[in-house]
Enzyme design. Structure first.
Site, PDB file in Angstrom:
ATOM      1  N   GLN A  86      -9.123 -45.355 -67.003  1.00 28.26           N
ATOM      2  CA  GLN A  86      -7.643 -45.346 -67.278  1.00 28.26           C
ATOM      3  C   GLN A  86      -7.432 -43.803 -66.957  1.00 28.26           C
ATOM      4  O   GLN A  86      -7.811 -42.991 -67.550  1.00 28.26           O
ATOM      5  CB  GLN A  86      -7.175 -45.519 -68.477  1.00 28.26           C
ATOM      6  CG  GLN A  86      -5.535 -45.406 -68.661  1.00 28.26           C
ATOM      7  CD  GLN A  86      -5.385 -45.931 -70.165  1.00 28.26           C
ATOM      8  OE1 GLN A  86      -5.994 -45.634 -71.032  1.00 28.26           O
ATOM      9  NE2 GLN A  86      -4.030 -46.203 -70.486  1.00 28.26           N
TER      10      GLN A  86
ATOM     11  N   ARG B  86      -6.561 -36.293 -83.240  1.00 25.99           N
ATOM     12  CA  ARG B  86      -6.800 -36.034 -84.822  1.00 25.99           C
ATOM     13  C   ARG B  86      -8.116 -35.582 -85.135  1.00 25.99           C
ATOM     14  O   ARG B  86      -8.404 -35.471 -86.304  1.00 25.99           O
ATOM     15  CB  ARG B  86      -6.040 -37.070 -85.538  1.00 25.99           C
ATOM     16  CG  ARG B  86      -4.423 -36.864 -85.383  1.00 25.99           C
ATOM     17  CD  ARG B  86      -3.953 -38.070 -86.361  1.00 25.99           C
ATOM     18  NE  ARG B  86      -3.741 -39.434 -85.374  1.00 25.99           N
ATOM     19  CZ  ARG B  86      -3.384 -40.535 -85.973  1.00 25.99           C
ATOM     20  NH1 ARG B  86      -2.816 -40.627 -87.281  1.00 25.99           N
ATOM     21  NH2 ARG B  86      -3.417 -41.450 -85.101  1.00 25.99           N
TER      22      ARG B  86
ATOM     23  N   TYR C 261     -52.099 -25.443 -78.475  1.00 27.91           N
ATOM     24  CA  TYR C 261     -51.383 -25.143 -77.434  1.00 27.91           C
ATOM     25  C   TYR C 261     -51.781 -23.714 -77.388  1.00 27.91           C
ATOM     26  O   TYR C 261     -51.871 -22.563 -78.182  1.00 27.91           O
ATOM     27  CB  TYR C 261     -49.860 -25.080 -78.332  1.00 27.91           C
ATOM     28  CG  TYR C 261     -48.597 -24.522 -77.362  1.00 27.91           C
ATOM     29  CD1 TYR C 261     -48.471 -24.945 -76.049  1.00 27.91           C
ATOM     30  CD2 TYR C 261     -47.703 -23.566 -77.887  1.00 27.91           C
ATOM     31  CE1 TYR C 261     -47.438 -24.704 -75.186  1.00 27.91           C
ATOM     32  CE2 TYR C 261     -46.848 -23.264 -77.102  1.00 27.91           C
ATOM     33  CZ  TYR C 261     -46.608 -23.747 -76.053  1.00 27.91           C
ATOM     34  OH  TYR C 261     -45.514 -23.386 -75.351  1.00 27.91           O
TER      35      TYR C 261
END
Length: 457
Positions: free
Chosen positions: A72, A15, A385
């Site tokens: 599980q 859900r 940079y």
């Protein structure tokens, strides 16, 4: 008596309509599973075991080291989920808590009281129950002569049973050995065709074992999250709880309804937080801090008497007296030492700024080590940079960086050095030097009259 814990975290949560495992959806900046693990850990169990299934790899990546797990493989019900923990717990003496991983509002104090009640009652099983105004969808606690007789799931309940308002929260404490003995006798003879953990209660009753129920004072703690509506409800309750805690500890929240503080945030007394502020992650805020409207702070450390004005701060440190904003952005690995001022439209990234340094406006400082009492003029850029690599800029104490300077890294600006306004600095500037990095101005007399736009004025 020894305590153990089993946390059920295997369900998909259909859900929720999400690819993410249900228990990894967040409430107040922390997964539902993490909230349950924290509450469970607070009662100090000898062993904690998570039952995982759907999205097991993702779930396991969030678990702390002290939590063991069992997978599980098939989703065959809550009884089956608990039963597969048998190899880790079956022969141990003590009490075992069973709790769902989608109940983020449960408090550690409640779990401690539940264990204490179970011991005091000398019960084989104790159910954590609550009184619901609208019990639809919950398993009902059916009592006979005031004692728990059984739990009936909604789909298996008759009209009378559906009218019962005492509901099962899905949290239990069992005698450990009795739990696994009873689990060997449960069947799938029910509307869902699953192994119900709740059937253990009836098995224990039939075996003349004592089953008790501990009723919650606050129904909100029992909320299990199965869809996005319940998730939003849990979020609101948790944030109200968090905000109330901070206010009682001496923090001023001007408008708690629009203040969003994550579960692990720490805030000192006499801090003032204005409306529309979000404080997230592992943030630690000391005493006497002022945070104005529109600010967002994530996993940062703000020391005492710092101020943040309508700014974003991420994974950064502000030492005492530092102030930021308005409209500034501190990106990760930024450290502002005492009394640093970062003004409007300034961005700082992976840089350390020394005591008393100021960048008042329109500046980018990235990958820089900046000394004390440095002044950045407006429009300064550390050009760190080149499209492939990032380089470091070092600026020593008392340097003055003129407005609109572009500092092309790698670069060192020495103590007391000056770069003049409008300069592009490509070479080191040594102590006490003044650097000019701009072309000489040339004025062409009458040239403007030759431009087409001149005649349109």
């Amino acid at each position: 008596m020894n305590k153990y814990a089993i946390i059920l975290a295997a369900g998909k949560g259909t859900r929720m309509k999400s690819d993410r495992p249900k228990v990894l959806h967040e409430v107040a900046g922390k997964t539902m599973l993490a909230h349950v693990v924290a509450a469970t850990s607070a009662v100090a169990p000898e062993k904690t075991i998570a039952i995982v299934g759907h999205g097991a790899t993702d779930v396991l990546g969030t678990l702390p080291e002290h939590v063991a797990y069992v997978k599980q493989e098939e989703q065959l019900g809550t009884g089956h989920a608990v039963k597969i923990a048998e190899p880790l717990l079956k022969n141990l003496h003590g009490m075992t808590l069973v709790i769902a991983g989608d109940t983020p509002l449960i408090r550690p104090e409640t779990l401690a009281e539940l264990f204490a009640y179970h011991q005091a009652e000398k019960a084989t099983a104790t159910i954590l129950t609550a009184i619901a105004d609208n019990p639809t969808g919950y398993g009902r606690i059916i009592r006979e002569a005031g004692h728990v007789a059984k739990i009936v799931e909604q789909k298996d309940a008759n009209d009378f049973e559906k009218s019962v308002q005492e509901i099962n929260t899905g949290t239990y404490v069992f005698d450990n050995r009795a739990l696994f003995e009873a689990l060997s006798n449960i069947t799938t003879d029910n509307a869902q065709g699953e192994y119900y953990l709740t059937d253990v209660i009836e098995i224990l009753k039939d075996d003349a074992k004592k089953v008790s129920a501990f009723v919650l004072d606050d129904f909100n703690e029992s909320i299990g999250v199965n869809d996005r509506v319940a998730l939003a409800t849990a979020e609101k309750i948790m944030r109200d709880r968090i905000n109330t805690k901070h206010m009682l500890n001496g923090v001023t929240l001007i408008d708690p309804a629009t203040t969003y503080i994550d579960a692990d945030v720490e805030i000192g007394a006499d801090t003032i937080i204005e409306p529309n502020v979000a404080i997230k992650g592992q943030t630690v805020i000391s005493q006497g801090v002022h945070i104005t409207s529109g600010s967002r702070i994530e996993s940062s450390r703000l020391h005492h008497h710092t101020e943040v004005r309508n700014s974003t701060i991420e994974h950064s440190v502000l030492e005492p007296g530092a102030n930021v904003g308005p409209y500034a952005h501190l990106r990760p690995e930024t450290i502002l030492h005492e009394n640093v001022h970062i003004g409007n439209f300034v961005e700082v990234k992976a840089s350390t700024l020394g005591v008393g340094t100021k960048a008042g406006h329109l500046t980018y400082i990235g990958n820089a080590m900046v000394g004390e009492h440095v002044n950045f003029g407006a429009g300064t850029i550390t050009v760190n940079y080149d499209g492939k690599n990032k380089y470091k800029t070092e600026i020593e104490d008392y340097a003055f960086i003129g407005s609109n300077s572009s500092l092309i890294a790698p670069l060192n600006i020495g103590r007391n050095a000056i770069t003049t306004a409008g300069s592009v600095i490509t070479d080191d500037v040594h102590e006490d030097e003044m650097a000019f990095g701009r072309a000489r101005q040339v004025n062409k007399v009458g040239r403007a009259k030759l431009m087409p736009s001149y005649h349109e004025r």
